[in-house]
Design a protein around this motif. Sequence first.
Motif, mmCIF file in Angstrom:
data_model
loop_
_atom_site.group_PDB
_atom_site.id
_atom_site.type_symbol
_atom_site.label_atom_id
_atom_site.label_comp_id
_atom_site.label_asym_id
_atom_site.label_seq_id
_atom_site.Cartn_x
_atom_site.Cartn_y
_atom_site.Cartn_z
ATOM 1 N N ALA A 16 0.842 -1.198 0.000
ATOM 2 C CA ALA A 16 0.000 0.000 0.000
ATOM 3 C C ALA A 16 0.881 1.253 0.000
ATOM 4 N N PHE A 17 1.964 1.185 0.751
ATOM 5 C CA PHE A 17 2.863 2.324 0.926
ATOM 6 C C PHE A 17 3.403 2.865 -0.394
ATOM 7 N N HIS A 18 3.657 1.988 -1.347
ATOM 8 C CA HIS A 18 4.282 2.427 -2.609
ATOM 9 C C HIS A 18 3.265 2.710 -3.711
ATOM 10 N N HIS A 19 1.993 2.750 -3.354
ATOM 11 C CA HIS A 19 1.009 3.195 -4.341
ATOM 12 C C HIS A 19 1.273 4.656 -4.690
ATOM 13 N N SER A 20 1.031 5.008 -5.915
ATOM 14 C CA SER A 20 1.370 6.347 -6.358
ATOM 15 C C SER A 20 0.573 6.686 -7.613
ATOM 16 N N GLY A 80 -0.617 13.290 3.144
ATOM 17 C CA GLY A 80 0.079 14.548 3.399
ATOM 18 C C GLY A 80 1.582 14.450 3.297
ATOM 19 N N SER A 81 2.181 15.536 3.004
ATOM 20 C CA SER A 81 3.625 15.674 3.065
ATOM 21 C C SER A 81 3.837 17.165 3.195
ATOM 22 N N THR A 97 4.553 8.257 6.976
ATOM 23 C CA THR A 97 3.446 8.803 6.193
ATOM 24 C C THR A 97 2.608 9.741 7.038
ATOM 25 N N SER A 98 2.189 10.847 6.476
ATOM 26 C CA SER A 98 1.264 11.735 7.176
ATOM 27 C C SER A 98 -0.108 11.650 6.529
ATOM 28 N N VAL A 99 -1.118 11.659 7.366
ATOM 29 C CA VAL A 99 -2.498 11.677 6.880
ATOM 30 C C VAL A 99 -3.206 12.849 7.534
#
Lengths: 235, 235
Positions: free
Chosen positions: A104-108, B73-74, B159-161
Amino acid sequence: MTTLATPLQPTDRTTVRRGKNRAVADREILHDVLRAGMICHLGVIMGDAPMVLPTAYGIDLDRGPDGTLYLHGSVAARSVMAAPDQTICVTVTHLDGLVLARSAFHHSVNYRSAVIYGVPRLVVDLDEKLHGLDRIVDHLVPGRTSGTRAPNRKELAATSVLALDLTEASVKMRAEGANDEEEDLALPHWAGVIPVRLTAGAPITNPDCPHPIPTHIQSRSHDLTTDEFLAIRDA
Amino acid sequence: MTTLATPLQPTDRTTVRRGKNRAVADREILHDVLRAGMICHLGVIMGDAPMVLPTAYGIDLDRGPDGTLYLHGSVAARSVMAAPDQTICVTVTHLDGLVLARSAFHHSVNYRSAVIYGVPRLVVDLDEKLHGLDRIVDHLVPGRTSGTRAPNRKELAATSVLALDLTEASVKMRAEGANDEEEDLALPHWAGVIPVRLTAGAPITNPDCPHPIPTHIQSRSHDLTTDEFLAIRDA
């Protein structure tokens, strides 16, 4: 195609902090992104909040040292008249694909995005105003201005045009497949890209219009359809 | 489909001043626009300038009184951490057609655009963070989260949400042919619409992936292709 001398100059604002490998310092690519876009998202500050609205635009790459972007103004023009020295932000984004990774983390997403900052100028000179409006109409459909009635005095007075130098700009893009962690490659999950693209349907003639579809409209529709893309899709 | 009790409440900010006939006060339509969108344009204030960046999002219409929008978010998260009470603006726009009138003045576009304002909340609760990320991934491709590896602790930390209530929102749309002045109808110019739409190509499997294309990917690609639209285009 016009080649401009000034390379993209990253200011503190346009220095891409995240995903630096995705920042592109090439004025030609900026021009390509702007040429291919149909609307921009315009950011202005209204009171204490940012306001982001879709807006029509046009470009004249031969105007000014770095080229000029023309905005069809209304809300923007109002904010510029209220705060003449306010910086605005114009963003043109093309979504090119959904990137599906094993994690999921590398979805883009694959995309091309141009961001331009500057203090816009309300165009008051009538000739430049007409020119700016022509660039905006011809941006929607190249050659369209020669197939329409030009604005009259009353219409010109009712329309606002903003000009923004293309000096402070940045481009970011991603155009690749899924990038998974080495240890995830053996997972049983599919990884890849769904390419997406803005495509055109057949032109729909107004019921009150007896004329056949002219070449510049046919061409534009074809242009946005792109045989290459449909060939991939239909494969 | 979830029906929420609160109608769209126009605040001073979300009261559409121009083209009032194009403002739509219907929460169902807001939901449709958000469901159909793939990226949003996020506006934040950075220093003395607005910044507009394309960003992935997801929605949970059952969370909070009016539903919640989750942002990956970033930059946004950075600005929120720097200015926790800052209002942000999230805009989701669908370009539906180029409207070509007999007069340059009446050129326009068909579109649907949702604008949401609010002070976002940085999601710190781990469960909600996971939930928000799931909503973002499933927004790109419905059902995708069940076909991926979930985020691990390290990825979650990286990761930020952001969560934004869907309370202060407005929708504007235009969905019609060219509207020319009565006295222009006899002009020899063509008038009508070129419909446009985001469509999908066939999924492209990563070279390092041996698995067949799963159903949720095929469905998504088909979803974005829409036979009806292509039938019009190919007519």
